[in-house]
Write a protein that holds these residues in place. Structure first.
Motif, PDB file in Angstrom:
ATOM      1  N   PRO A  74      46.721   9.812  57.444  1.00  0.00           N
ATOM      2  CA  PRO A  74      46.120  11.163  58.153  1.00  0.00           C
ATOM      3  C   PRO A  74      45.207  10.899  59.219  1.00  0.00           C
ATOM      4  O   PRO A  74      45.132  11.571  60.191  1.00  0.00           O
ATOM      5  N   GLN A  75      44.247   9.774  58.862  1.00  0.00           N
ATOM      6  CA  GLN A  75      43.179   9.889  59.638  1.00  0.00           C
ATOM      7  C   GLN A  75      43.617   8.825  60.976  1.00  0.00           C
ATOM      8  O   GLN A  75      43.006   9.007  61.984  1.00  0.00           O
ATOM      9  N   TYR A  76      44.633   7.917  60.877  1.00  0.00           N
ATOM     10  CA  TYR A  76      44.853   7.116  61.955  1.00  0.00           C
ATOM     11  C   TYR A  76      46.298   7.480  62.633  1.00  0.00           C
ATOM     12  O   TYR A  76      46.323   7.636  63.766  1.00  0.00           O
ATOM     13  N   LEU A  77      47.423   7.364  61.872  1.00  0.00           N
ATOM     14  CA  LEU A  77      48.676   7.601  62.436  1.00  0.00           C
ATOM     15  C   LEU A  77      48.953   8.953  62.766  1.00  0.00           C
ATOM     16  O   LEU A  77      49.598   9.316  63.727  1.00  0.00           O
ATOM     17  N   ALA A  78      48.329   9.818  62.012  1.00  0.00           N
ATOM     18  CA  ALA A  78      48.677  11.277  62.435  1.00  0.00           C
ATOM     19  C   ALA A  78      47.889  11.508  63.540  1.00  0.00           C
ATOM     20  O   ALA A  78      48.092  12.676  64.461  1.00  0.00           O
ATOM     21  N   GLN A  79      46.936  11.079  63.933  1.00  0.00           N
ATOM     22  CA  GLN A  79      46.057  11.098  65.255  1.00  0.00           C
ATOM     23  C   GLN A  79      46.342  10.400  66.437  1.00  0.00           C
ATOM     24  O   GLN A  79      45.865   9.932  67.311  1.00  0.00           O
ATOM     25  N   LYS A  80      47.682   9.644  66.108  1.00  0.00           N
ATOM     26  CA  LYS A  80      48.263   8.716  66.871  1.00  0.00           C
ATOM     27  C   LYS A  80      47.537   7.583  67.378  1.00  0.00           C
ATOM     28  O   LYS A  80      47.782   7.045  68.521  1.00  0.00           O
ATOM     29  N   LYS A  81      46.731   7.016  66.317  1.00  0.00           N
ATOM     30  CA  LYS A  81      45.789   6.015  66.755  1.00  0.00           C
ATOM     31  C   LYS A  81      46.696   4.649  65.930  1.00  0.00           C
ATOM     32  O   LYS A  81      46.331   4.470  65.027  1.00  0.00           O
TER      33      LYS A  81
END
Length: 354
Positions: free
Chosen positions: A73-80
């Motif tokens: 949620p913190q990285y992939l969901a934010q497209k990082k």
């Protein structure tokens, strides 16, 4: 007080199946049984195998839920994406050594197992990273399915709202024309006024209580059209030739959208019968061919230029075009033809129920 409808066993089953924790439990049981089948080869005792698999399962679950609850949620969901892979790799390199230390300690009495563990440390890292990646793929797939379900629900609600709006436009439009007819007969103090009122009552009953359905039996729609045509015949008398032909008996399984054909009738009478036409006509024919319903209407045309009345259509015809696009996407054909003395509409509906 509303009666409670008892749930059958299938309803109860799906209520439990839809719970996320049950999916997780089933997946972990499946994973544990698969690993047990692969690792228990007879050279070690079953209690020892269960103990090592229990330790492995504990650390793998810690890695997977760390990924699902925080990293993803913190990285992939934010497209990082880059940061996500770095954090996923870091989590794997942090969890796997702790798992290997615990396994090595449990294997104290099994020297061969310890040597095998040390020799294949890299396989443990790769395997744990694979499980973490698999959990990410499953989460993305589940989220995609959820979004698609939400999208379909929204499309369905929008479709129902739009159809309701279109029908709400059709009903007042037709009612306005019918009341004009009744007003004209009242001025003439015609003896046909009571018959008009009875037919109008039947039509209003149909509009109020049955037109809210998405589809209605074709017989009811034809009865509505017969009442409509009878009212127009009363209005125009011998000046108009009005005919409706359809196969008898009608198949009971044939259904159509309510008030679908009425805009064509309205246009036919509005533009096909006027003071400039001495003997006008409106001819309607319905044909049923297996999965096809053919609707044809032809009306006389005034020689006075009035523009492209059918092609502009007004509220009624523009609505019926939109309804056809919504209810029969790529399953209808609408042709509107014009010659110097007449208009003709050909509508073909194709549906599995027909």
């Amino acid at each position: 007080m509303e009666a409670t409808v008892p749930l059958n066993w299938m309803s109860r089953f799906w209520r439990y199946v839809e719970r996320p924790w049950l999916y997780h439990l089933l997946l972990w049981l499946l994973y544990f049984n698969l690993m047990l089948t692969i690792n228990y080869n007879g050279w070690a005792e079953l209690p020892f195998t269960l103990k090592t698999l229990g330790i492995h399962l504990f650390f793998v679950m810690a890695l997977v839920y760390w990924n699902l609850w925080q990293i993803l949620p913190q990285y992939l969901a934010q497209k990082k994406i880059g940061r996500y892979f770095l954090m996923a790799t870091f989590a794997t390199f942090l969890i796997t050594p702790l798992e290997l230390i615990c396994l090595y300690w449990v294997m104290d009495e099994y020297t061969a197992a310890q040597e095998h563990l040390l020799k294949n440390q890299h396989i443990h890292f790769l395997f744990n990273f694979f499980v973490l990646s698999l959990s990410t793929a499953l989460k993305i797939g589940k989220e995609w399915l959820r979004q698609e379900r939400i999208k379909r629900d929204l499309e369905k609600r929008n479709l129902q709202s739009e159809l309701s709006f279109l029908k709400s436009q059709i009903n007042p439009h037709f009612l306005f024309n019918t009341l004009n007819n009744l007003y004209a007969l009242s001025l003439k103090k015609s003896d046909k006024a009571p018959e008009l009122v009875l037919r109008l009552s039947a039509m209003m009953r149909y509009m109020l209580y049955e037109c809210n359905e998405k589809m209605v039996p074709l017989q009811k729609e034809i009865s509505y059209m017969e009442n409509y045509l009878a009212l127009e015949q009363i209005r125009y008398g011998d000046k108009a030739q009005i005919a409706l032909h359809y196969p008898q008996p009608l198949p009971q399984s044939v259904e159509v959208p309510p008030l679908l054909f009425i805009p064509f009738l309205e246009n036919a009478f509005k533009h096909g019968l006027s003071n400039s036409i001495e003997e006008g006509y409106v001819w309607i024919e319905l044909q049923i061919e297996e999965k096809k319903l053919n609707f044809r209407i032809e009306n006389s045309k005034s020689s006075e230029p009035k523009g492209e009345l059918y092609h502009q259509g007004g509220i009624g015809l523009s609505n019926v075009r939109r309804r056809l696009e919504l209810l029969y996407p790529k399953r209808h054909q609408l042709q509107i033809m014009e010659d110097p003395s007449s208009y003709q509409v050909l509508l073909t509906l194709t549906k599995e129920e027909l």
